[in-house]
Design a protein around this motif. Structure first.
Motif, mmCIF file in Angstrom:
data_model
loop_
_atom_site.group_PDB
_atom_site.id
_atom_site.type_symbol
_atom_site.label_atom_id
_atom_site.label_comp_id
_atom_site.label_asym_id
_atom_site.label_seq_id
_atom_site.Cartn_x
_atom_site.Cartn_y
_atom_site.Cartn_z
ATOM 1 N N PHE A 78 0.848 -1.195 0.000
ATOM 2 C CA PHE A 78 0.000 0.000 0.000
ATOM 3 C C PHE A 78 0.885 1.247 0.000
ATOM 4 O O PHE A 78 1.033 1.911 1.043
ATOM 5 C CB PHE A 78 -0.915 0.033 1.225
ATOM 6 C CG PHE A 78 -1.832 -1.143 1.322
ATOM 7 C CD1 PHE A 78 -2.859 -1.331 0.383
ATOM 8 C CD2 PHE A 78 -1.687 -2.083 2.326
ATOM 9 C CE1 PHE A 78 -3.698 -2.421 0.472
ATOM 10 C CE2 PHE A 78 -2.538 -3.173 2.405
ATOM 11 C CZ PHE A 78 -3.542 -3.336 1.475
ATOM 12 N N PRO A 79 1.458 1.580 -1.141
ATOM 13 C CA PRO A 79 2.356 2.735 -1.167
ATOM 14 C C PRO A 79 1.584 4.051 -0.935
ATOM 15 O O PRO A 79 0.400 4.150 -1.274
ATOM 16 C CB PRO A 79 2.964 2.707 -2.560
ATOM 17 C CG PRO A 79 2.022 1.915 -3.372
ATOM 18 C CD PRO A 79 1.329 0.966 -2.442
ATOM 19 N N GLN A 80 2.249 5.014 -0.365
ATOM 20 C CA GLN A 80 1.617 6.305 -0.112
ATOM 21 C C GLN A 80 1.508 7.058 -1.436
ATOM 22 O O GLN A 80 2.400 7.016 -2.290
ATOM 23 C CB GLN A 80 2.445 7.116 0.876
ATOM 24 C CG GLN A 80 2.476 6.499 2.251
ATOM 25 C CD GLN A 80 3.284 7.323 3.229
ATOM 26 O OE1 GLN A 80 3.889 8.306 2.870
ATOM 27 N NE2 GLN A 80 3.274 6.896 4.481
ATOM 28 N N LYS A 81 0.415 7.794 -1.562
ATOM 29 C CA LYS A 81 0.198 8.560 -2.786
ATOM 30 C C LYS A 81 1.016 9.848 -2.719
ATOM 31 O O LYS A 81 1.118 10.498 -1.699
ATOM 32 C CB LYS A 81 -1.278 8.905 -2.940
ATOM 33 C CG LYS A 81 -2.130 7.685 -3.158
ATOM 34 C CD LYS A 81 -3.573 8.068 -3.302
ATOM 35 C CE LYS A 81 -4.417 6.815 -3.474
ATOM 36 N NZ LYS A 81 -5.824 7.137 -3.544
ATOM 37 N N LYS A 82 1.603 10.202 -3.861
ATOM 38 C CA LYS A 82 2.364 11.446 -3.936
ATOM 39 C C LYS A 82 1.465 12.555 -4.450
ATOM 40 O O LYS A 82 0.697 12.366 -5.371
ATOM 41 C CB LYS A 82 3.570 11.260 -4.866
ATOM 42 C CG LYS A 82 4.562 10.262 -4.357
ATOM 43 C CD LYS A 82 5.732 10.139 -5.283
ATOM 44 C CE LYS A 82 6.691 9.078 -4.757
ATOM 45 N NZ LYS A 82 7.818 8.865 -5.623
ATOM 46 N N ASN A 83 1.543 13.724 -3.844
ATOM 47 C CA ASN A 83 0.685 14.851 -4.262
ATOM 48 C C ASN A 83 1.310 15.609 -5.392
ATOM 49 O O ASN A 83 2.319 15.917 -5.664
ATOM 50 C CB ASN A 83 0.425 15.782 -3.079
ATOM 51 C CG ASN A 83 -0.485 15.084 -2.069
ATOM 52 O OD1 ASN A 83 -1.205 14.179 -2.440
ATOM 53 N ND2 ASN A 83 -0.447 15.518 -0.845
#
Length: 83
Positions: A78-83
């Motif tokens: 579950f990789p973190q989303k990049k803004n």
């Protein structure tokens, strides 16, 4: 300094080439009796306190390692989303 090295070499040579052998007590029958005794203790714990400590340490490290691997797999899936 060289004198100490020479003395060490001479001592090592004497200990390997000496015809007089040290008498070492045979502890195998005692150990066989201890490990073959039917007292309900698993064989990997019959060595005493040190074996129990080593077993518990191994189990703790195994559980902690498994938990860390599961945590890292979860973070990787579950990789973190990049803004």
């Amino acid at each position: 300094m060289n004198r100490h090295i020479f003395a060490l070499q001479q001592m090592a040579r004497r200990s390997f080439t000496s015809s007089a052998r040290r008498q070492v007590e045979n502890k195998v029958p005692e150990k066989q009796k201890l490990f073959q005794e039917d007292n309900g203790i698993p064989v990997h714990l019959k060595g005493g306190t040190f074996d129990a400590l080593l077993y518990r340490t191994t189990m703790v490290l195994t559980v902690l390692g498994t938990a860390y691997v599961v945590y890292e797999l979860g973070m990787a899936s579950f990789p973190q989303k990049k803004n």
